[in-house]
Write a protein that holds these residues in place. Structure first.
Motif, short mmCIF file in Angstrom:
data_model
loop_
_atom_site.label_atom_id
_atom_site.label_comp_id
_atom_site.label_asym_id
_atom_site.label_seq_id
_atom_site.Cartn_x
_atom_site.Cartn_y
_atom_site.Cartn_z
N MET A 38 0.81 -1.23 0.00
CA MET A 38 0.00 0.00 0.00
C MET A 38 0.84 1.28 0.00
O MET A 38 0.31 2.37 0.12
CB MET A 38 -0.94 0.01 1.21
CG MET A 38 -1.93 -1.14 1.24
SD MET A 38 -3.02 -1.17 -0.18
CE MET A 38 -3.96 0.31 0.12
N GLU A 39 2.17 1.16 -0.15
CA GLU A 39 3.03 2.34 -0.09
C GLU A 39 2.65 3.35 -1.16
O GLU A 39 2.48 3.02 -2.32
CB GLU A 39 4.50 1.95 -0.26
CG GLU A 39 5.41 3.15 -0.14
CD GLU A 39 6.89 2.80 -0.18
OE1 GLU A 39 7.70 3.73 -0.22
OE2 GLU A 39 7.23 1.59 -0.17
N LEU A 40 2.51 4.59 -0.73
CA LEU A 40 2.16 5.69 -1.64
C LEU A 40 3.42 6.36 -2.16
O LEU A 40 4.40 6.53 -1.43
CB LEU A 40 1.31 6.72 -0.90
CG LEU A 40 -0.03 6.23 -0.36
CD1 LEU A 40 -0.70 7.33 0.46
CD2 LEU A 40 -0.93 5.79 -1.49
N ASP A 41 3.40 6.76 -3.42
CA ASP A 41 4.50 7.55 -3.97
C ASP A 41 4.52 8.90 -3.28
O ASP A 41 3.47 9.53 -3.09
CB ASP A 41 4.31 7.77 -5.47
CG ASP A 41 4.51 6.51 -6.29
OD1 ASP A 41 5.22 5.60 -5.83
OD2 ASP A 41 3.94 6.43 -7.39
N GLY A 42 5.71 9.36 -2.93
CA GLY A 42 5.85 10.71 -2.37
C GLY A 42 5.30 10.89 -0.98
O GLY A 42 4.97 12.01 -0.59
#
Length: 110
Positions: A38-42
């Motif tokens: 679930m890691e979000l960019d930025g």
């Protein structure tokens, strides 16, 4: 094009709120968005900004409320596991309420 705020549309005062007299609601600042599937960019600049705002709100005496999503055991939102906990940079202090939600909308049944 000039922007019109909701406050302007409703004829409300445009004076900014005083942070010390306001509430800061932090929603879904969980580890799950900083790693894994679930890691979000930025995410880091956003987390850093939230941490700065939280620090200022605490310093000025604002009420702080944390809201987290609990997807249950074994999910990326398992609040009893490290992945689902609130990120340490914005973790609640003693006395700051934590509202646990069970759906991806912080305003359903809260």
């Amino acid at each position: 094009m000039p922007r019109t705020t909701l406050r302007e549309l409703n004829g409300l005062d445009q004076t900014p709120a005083i942070l010390g007299e306001a509430a800061l609601v932090l929603i879904d600042l969980q580890n799950t968005y900083t790693r894994g599937v679930m890691e979000l960019d930025g995410w880091q600049p956003s987390l850093d900004a939230a941490a700065r705002l939280l620090s200022r709100a605490r310093r000025e005496g604002a009420r702080v409320v944390h809201v987290i999503n609990d997807g249950g055991p074994g999910t990326p939102y398992d609040i009893d596991a490290e992945v689902g906990r609130i990120h340490p940079d914005v973790a609640p202090l003693d006395g700051e309420p934590v509202v646990v939600k069970r759906v991806p909308n912080a305003f359903v049944d809260t």
